[in-house]
Write an enzyme that holds these catalytic residues in place. Structure first.
Site, PDB file in Angstrom:
ATOM      1  N   LYS A  66       3.329  36.101  16.047  1.00 62.81           N
ATOM      2  CA  LYS A  66       4.426  37.074  16.003  1.00 62.81           C
ATOM      3  C   LYS A  66       4.743  37.587  17.403  1.00 62.81           C
ATOM      4  CE  LYS A  66       5.802  41.555  14.143  1.00 62.81           C
ATOM      5  NZ  LYS A  66       5.453  42.706  13.260  1.00 62.81           N
ATOM      6  N   HIS A 244      13.008  -3.680  -5.464  1.00 64.21           N
ATOM      7  CA  HIS A 244      13.937  -2.559  -5.415  1.00 64.21           C
ATOM      8  C   HIS A 244      13.678  -1.570  -6.558  1.00 64.21           C
ATOM      9  CE1 HIS A 244      16.095  -4.272  -2.097  1.00 64.21           C
ATOM     10  NE2 HIS A 244      16.319  -5.392  -2.765  1.00 64.21           N
TER      11      HIS A 244
END
Length: 523
Positions: A66, A244
């Site tokens: 922070k 596929h």
């Protein structure tokens, strides 16, 4: 801030310039226990896991992150070199590097907490967790209306917030297409991976180039499909070929060599460049069959040393050893009670959820499992399926579940003969499936395909086969096309307003049809 600095000086506190924290090894601790035992953790192991939940470390990291404008925060030994290089060269770390370190710090603590949450959720048990996530509160006090008792099935498996923890295995060369970037991630808890059975995240690659994005996607489809067909060590061997994301070949047989040959001959054209998954070890004889064609990936529980020698002739084939067929049930998922939803709480655990991104959101669902066994299917035609037809219907239904919707498959003798995948209307899916069977179907007794160039009438095509559809037939035309091709039995969910028309078409053709009452769309 000047006022803050004045406060520090008044109390004689020296400012902190750098915070470097290595958190307690929670993930390593619980994974070490998971390797030692298959069951859940003992009380002693749980106590050790809790003891390794760092409290002060995350607090220090978050505070420093922070305040990164004033404090350098370091959370990974891999960052030490960069930080030291800047400190030695300039006596400080540039602001943009500090911000990058702060981002890494918050990501580090977020992942740490997510792993802890995932582990404790498994310890507590999903049934208890689900109710809390769904917002179950205490029962009303006296005088209030009594709530109906909530069962696991009536609770939502989805809480107000979803936190997922995954760690990167590696970056991939590219994504689905060369201009896309991609990476492969895995679940961080080995106990969860073990509970899933065979996983690509846990596979051992014995040969070949790194797996690509498409390799992994297709391999997952093949793995899930072949485990659906697996009936354990005493059941038939199973083989599935995928192209596929759709099965282009599938078969079950007494031995794995025959199963592979039948799966290959399901569609000897489409298997080129495909992915193959097998439920039995690969020996030299099978390896010699497999190197005759181009395959991208072969997955099996084991490859004998002799088989590996054979595969050296095709170093491009990726060989993956993983416990195929060794999962908890078909599809590598917990087995639900037949005709009930008893396993749904387990399937709603984050590790079992299926997720798909949409712009700005995430679609999440529990896994699709077959819950209605053939013994509970409903015969709706005058003629019931023969025992042989019922076996093939069961096989076809399992394969159809793994085909993109609209999905139709044709099968005979434990072999997939034709697939109609991803069609916008169902009758075209039927036409494709029976058309493939006409082109490639092997003789009913098994053996090699005659191929697309065989003389007319030399192949049985779809004659004597069965057909499975992942959803109901909206019109009887699909049944009529199947009947004309020689299909003798059909399995489908039922539920169309025109079911009676489809039933009459079957009766007219002398076909058997069963309803499962359960749809299996796949998009």
């Amino acid at each position: 801030v000047p006022s803050h600095m004045a406060e520090l000086e008044r109390h004689g506190i020296v400012p902190v310039d750098l915070v470097a924290v290595n958190l307690y090894p929670f993930q390593e601790t619980v994974n070490r226990h998971a390797e030692a035992r298959a069951a859940g953790p003992s009380e002693a192991e749980l106590a050790e896991a809790v003891e390794n939940i760092d409290i002060g470390g995350p607090t220090l990291i978050r505070s420093a992150a922070k305040n990164h404008d004033a404090v350098i925060v370091v959370t990974d030994p891999a960052q030490y070199g960069t930080v030291l290089e800047h400190l030695q060269a300039a006596g400080d770390v540039p602001r943009h590097i500090r911000r990058e370190l702060a981002v890494a710090a918050f990501r580090h603590t977020a992942f740490y907490d997510a792993v802890i949450s995932e582990y404790l959720s498994g310890v507590v048990g999903e049934r208890d967790v689900v109710g809390k996530l769904a917002g179950d509160g205490p029962e009303p006090a006296g005088g209030g209306e009594e709530r109906p008792a909530k069962t696991a099935n009536s609770r939502s498996p989805f809480g107000d917030r979803l936190v997922l923890a995954y760690e990167k295995v590696r970056d991939l060369r590219y994504g689905e297409n060369p201009h896309q970037r991609a990476a492969f991630y895995r679940h961080p808890l080995r106990r969860v991976l073990a509970g899933l059975g065979a996983t690509l995240a846990g596979a051992v690659q014995l040969q070949g180039k790194d797996l690509s994005y498409n390799n992994i996607a297709d391999a997952e489809a093949a793995l899930r499909a072949v485990e659906e067909l697996d009936e354990g060590p005493t059941g038939p061997a199973a083989a599935v070929a995928v192209k596929h994301m759709n099965p282009c070949g599938a078969a079950v047989a007494e031995d794995i060599l025959t199963a592979y040959r039948l799966a290959r001959d399901s569609d000897p054209v489409s298997i080129f460049g495909g992915i193959v998954a097998l439920t039995r070890p690969v020996d030299a004889e099978l390896a010699r069959e497999m190197v005759k064609i181009f395959l991208e990936v072969v997955m099996a529980p084991e490859f004998t040393p002799e088989a590996l020698e054979v595969f050296k002739a095709k170093p491009g084939i990726r060989l993956l050893a993983l416990p195929v067929g060794g999962g908890p049930s078909g599809g590598g998922l917990p087995a639900p009670a037949c005709g009930a939803s008893a396993a749904e709480p387990a399937l709603s655990a984050p590790a079992f959820l299926e997720a798909r991104t949409v712009a700005g959101g995430l679609l999440v669902q529990t896994a699709d499992v077959i819950r209605v066994p053939p013994s509970e299917w409903k015969t709706v035609t005058r003629r019931a399926p023969t025992p042989e037809e019922l076996r093939d219907l069961t096989f076809a239904w399992k394969v159809c579940k793994h085909v993109k919707s609209n999905a139709v498959v044709v099968a005979r003798g434990g072999q997939l003969l034709g697939v109609g995948a991803g069609q916008m209307n169902r009758v075209d899916a039927v036409r494709l499936a029976v058309g493939h069977a006409e082109r490639f179907a092997a003789p009913a007794a098994g053996g090699r395909s005659d191929g697309p160039g065989a003389r007319a009438g030399s192949r049985p095509g779809a004659r004597g086969s069965v057909l499975a559809s992942d959803a109901f037939f909206p019109f009887p035309d699909s049944v009529e096309v199947a009947a004309e091709a020689g299909v003798t039995a059909i399995v489908q969910p039922g539920g169309s307003v025109k079911d009676e028309e489809a039933i009459r078409a079957c009766d007219k053709a002398g076909m058997a049809m069963v309803f499962t009452g359960e749809r299996h769309f796949r998009h």
